[in-house]
Design a protein around this motif. Sequence first.
Motif, PDB file in Angstrom:
ATOM      1  N   THR A  58       0.884  -1.015   0.238  1.00 10.10           N
ATOM      2  CA  THR A  58      -0.236  -0.143   0.573  1.00 10.10           C
ATOM      3  C   THR A  58       0.564   1.319  -0.401  1.00 10.10           C
ATOM      4  O   THR A  58       0.871   1.989  -0.800  1.00 10.10           O
ATOM      5  CB  THR A  58      -1.168  -0.042   1.377  1.00 10.10           C
ATOM      6  N   GLN A  59       2.020   1.104   0.595  1.00 13.83           N
ATOM      7  CA  GLN A  59       2.868   2.042   0.298  1.00 13.83           C
ATOM      8  C   GLN A  59       3.627   2.489  -0.832  1.00 13.83           C
ATOM      9  O   GLN A  59       3.544   3.741  -1.096  1.00 13.83           O
ATOM     10  CB  GLN A  59       3.937   2.574   1.846  1.00 13.83           C
ATOM     11  N   PHE A  63       3.747   5.171  -3.247  1.00  8.84           N
ATOM     12  CA  PHE A  63       4.813   6.408  -3.566  1.00  8.84           C
ATOM     13  C   PHE A  63       4.569   6.139  -5.843  1.00  8.84           C
ATOM     14  O   PHE A  63       5.386   7.340  -6.780  1.00  8.84           O
ATOM     15  CB  PHE A  63       5.962   5.503  -3.151  1.00  8.84           C
ATOM     16  N   VAL A  64       3.801   5.358  -6.100  1.00  6.70           N
ATOM     17  CA  VAL A  64       3.890   4.330  -6.730  1.00  6.70           C
ATOM     18  C   VAL A  64       3.259   6.198  -7.926  1.00  6.70           C
ATOM     19  O   VAL A  64       3.749   7.143  -9.497  1.00  6.70           O
ATOM     20  CB  VAL A  64       2.724   3.920  -7.963  1.00  6.70           C
ATOM     21  N   PHE A 138      12.270  11.949  -3.006  1.00  4.80           N
ATOM     22  CA  PHE A 138      13.007  10.330  -3.018  1.00  4.80           C
ATOM     23  C   PHE A 138      13.587  10.612  -1.919  1.00  4.80           C
ATOM     24  O   PHE A 138      13.502   9.283  -1.280  1.00  4.80           O
ATOM     25  CB  PHE A 138      14.021  10.560  -4.434  1.00  4.80           C
ATOM     26  N   THR A 139      13.607  11.699  -1.209  1.00  5.02           N
ATOM     27  CA  THR A 139      13.962  11.345   0.780  1.00  5.02           C
ATOM     28  C   THR A 139      12.464  11.284   1.247  1.00  5.02           C
ATOM     29  O   THR A 139      12.404  10.427   1.485  1.00  5.02           O
ATOM     30  CB  THR A 139      14.033  13.103   0.476  1.00  5.02           C
ATOM     31  N   SER A 140      11.057  11.604   1.201  1.00  2.00           N
ATOM     32  CA  SER A 140      10.304  11.187   1.442  1.00  2.00           C
ATOM     33  C   SER A 140      10.204   8.878   0.978  1.00  2.00           C
ATOM     34  O   SER A 140       9.929   8.690   2.248  1.00  2.00           O
ATOM     35  CB  SER A 140       9.241  11.675   1.354  1.00  2.00           C
ATOM     36  N   VAL A 141      10.302   8.515  -0.068  1.00  6.88           N
ATOM     37  CA  VAL A 141      10.602   6.944  -0.707  1.00  6.88           C
ATOM     38  C   VAL A 141      11.741   6.997   0.759  1.00  6.88           C
ATOM     39  O   VAL A 141      11.266   5.998   0.799  1.00  6.88           O
ATOM     40  CB  VAL A 141      10.557   7.219  -2.114  1.00  6.88           C
ATOM     41  N   ASP A 146      13.861   3.054   4.099  1.00  6.80           N
ATOM     42  CA  ASP A 146      14.913   2.721   5.895  1.00  6.80           C
ATOM     43  C   ASP A 146      14.018   2.377   7.327  1.00  6.80           C
ATOM     44  O   ASP A 146      14.449   0.651   7.249  1.00  6.80           O
ATOM     45  CB  ASP A 146      14.939   3.758   6.011  1.00  6.80           C
ATOM     46  N   LYS A 147      12.692   1.894   7.090  1.00  2.00           N
ATOM     47  CA  LYS A 147      12.061   1.745   7.834  1.00  2.00           C
ATOM     48  C   LYS A 147      11.430   0.665   7.623  1.00  2.00           C
ATOM     49  O   LYS A 147      11.138  -0.624   8.411  1.00  2.00           O
ATOM     50  CB  LYS A 147      10.202   3.287   8.190  1.00  2.00           C
ATOM     51  N   ALA A 148      10.411   0.386   6.341  1.00  2.00           N
ATOM     52  CA  ALA A 148      10.378  -0.824   5.908  1.00  2.00           C
ATOM     53  C   ALA A 148      11.592  -1.872   5.939  1.00  2.00           C
ATOM     54  O   ALA A 148      11.129  -2.904   6.083  1.00  2.00           O
ATOM     55  CB  ALA A 148      10.312  -0.390   4.552  1.00  2.00           C
ATOM     56  N   LEU A 149      12.617  -1.720   5.810  1.00  2.00           N
ATOM     57  CA  LEU A 149      13.390  -2.636   6.029  1.00  2.00           C
ATOM     58  C   LEU A 149      14.378  -2.624   7.035  1.00  2.00           C
ATOM     59  O   LEU A 149      14.642  -4.183   7.412  1.00  2.00           O
ATOM     60  CB  LEU A 149      15.343  -2.109   5.516  1.00  2.00           C
TER      61      LEU A 149
END
Length: 159
Positions: A58-59, A63-64, A138-141, A146-149
Amino acid sequence: MAVQAVLFDAKTTTTLVNLLNQALADTIDLAYQTKQAHWNVKGSNFYALHLLFDSLYTQLSTFVDELAERTVTMGGQALGTVRVAGQKSRLEEYPLDAKDSTTHVKALVARFQGYTKNVREAIHKAEELEDQDTADLFTSVSRAMDKALWMLRAHLEVA
């Protein structure tokens, strides 16, 4: 004559549109690789991972949309079909035979790492081109990935 919403010279605009479309292809691919894991994960932690993978999908879908809309804002054409994404994505192919949770998590960690590396390179390129708005996108992505990882890697740690 077409009106360009953002004021950059033609060469810079073309470079930014290409950068955004590359990120769009990679993001679509990562979103559907994540959905592949969501659909097929099995194991004792199935439910937690099933929900995590779906929230990551969903996240990525958000971004898409943001990448595509920024591309059009720049005066470009968003190239967001699944076929284009499949042709242009720089991500490694997902292991379609993956079933157990550890295999899925490891596969996603590897792909999210590669994706995040590419996004960080895009931040620098957008900054070099003096497009702070695209760099901020791009920074927000990057921050979210980073949180997803972190969340994905936590499933590989032994207490």
